[in-house]
Design an enzyme around this catalytic site. Structure first.
Site, PDB file in Angstrom:
ATOM      1  N   PRO A   1       4.635  17.653  11.621  1.00  0.00           N
ATOM      2  CG  PRO A   1       4.096  17.601  13.908  1.00  0.00           C
ATOM      3  CD  PRO A   1       5.085  17.527  12.840  1.00  0.00           C
ATOM      4  CD  GLU A   2       1.905  19.952   5.843  1.00  0.00           C
ATOM      5  OE1 GLU A   2       0.944  20.558   5.524  1.00  0.00           O
ATOM      6  OE2 GLU A   2       2.523  19.144   5.192  1.00  0.00           O
TER       7      GLU A   2
END
Length: 271
Positions: A2-3
């Site tokens: 997840p960014e």
């Protein structure tokens, strides 16, 4: 992994149900994730009121009225589940309020949590050397000019350096460079003002669009409500090797490896 947009989406999802609520119960289902859980975690959070939630780079923040903040990192596969119908064997930390249940689920256990004095958050090791937030006012053309001056390293790798800009990851750097018309191979010190004036808004634009879309939902990521984000349907270059460029149509998207990471770009649009 997840960014930034996925973490921002997570924080916003949690805030709808957790902000201003008092934590009535904390359940720690194992001694560690990527790192051991901080000592006194259960005692520190039980009975505390959540004063606000936030984000720094790719880290989520849950602030409490005890001047203590819970920092969480989702690792490769972590996500918060809100009011899950049933328990999952990968729910490693569970927080309850009077009305809701929040389970930090992480099958691969690359995520982690930590407890920090709120007043000393900026001194936390991962935050101490970070550059400006890409969605904040401190990311400016002048900041990037100074940070990139004289640098021979490729701009793609420099933008992934958290000391230059906090929170940028592979997907969004590839997409922002495409929108700015900058080759990922170009040396940072050779990126001049006109290109930087395109790059700064391109970074913000691609991040904000992804947040609006709920993230990219690559592999394991889902929002706290279980829904999948759909920004991946907007990708101009990421993961599109061999496909036609959306902008020039004559270009074909290429993939190269930089610093052990794949980069996608259009050799005609990005110079």
């Amino acid at each position: 992994m997840p960014e930034l947009p996925e973490v921002e989406t997570t924080v916003r999802g949690l805030a709808r149900f957790l902000d201003g609520e008092r934590i009535t119960r904390v359940q720690q289902n194992r001694p560690d994730m990527r790192f051991p859980f901080p000592q006194g975690l259960v005692q520190a959070l039980t009975g505390a009121k959540v004063s606000s939630l936030g984000r720094r780079a790719k880290y989520g923040l849950i602030h409490t009225d005890r001047d203590t903040s819970l920092i969480f990192h989702l690792g490769m596969s972590g996500r918060w589940r809100i009011d899950p119908v049933s328990a999952d064997r990968h729910d490693h930390l569970v927080i309850e309020t009077a009305d809701h249940r929040f389970a930090l689920c992480d099958p691969r256990r690359f995520g982690f949590v930590d407890l920090v004095d709120t007043a000393r958050l900026e001194e936390w090791p991962a935050f101490a050397a970070m550059g400006p937030e890409p969605l904040g006012p401190d990311l400016t053309v002048e900041h990037l000019r100074a940070a990139l001056k004289g640098r021979k390293q490729a701009i793609k790798l420099l933008l992934l350096d958290q000391r230059v800009v906090a929170g940028l990851g592979n997907i969004y750097v590839c997409e922002a460079l495409f929108r700015a018309g900058i080759s990922p191979r170009k040396a940072g010190g050779r990126i001049f003002r006109p290109a930087l004036e395109r790059l700064v808004p391109a970074i913000r634009e691609v991040l904000l669009q992804s947040i609006e879309d709920g993230g990219s939902s690559l592999r394991d990521y889902a929002r706290p409500d279980g829904e999948l984000g759909y920004f991946a349907t907007r990708f101009d270059v990421y993961g599109r090797e061999g496909e036609s460029c959306h902008r020039c149509e004559d270009g074909v998207i290429r993939r190269i490896v930089q610093g052990g990471r794949s980069s996608w770009y259009c050799p005609k649009c990005q110079t």
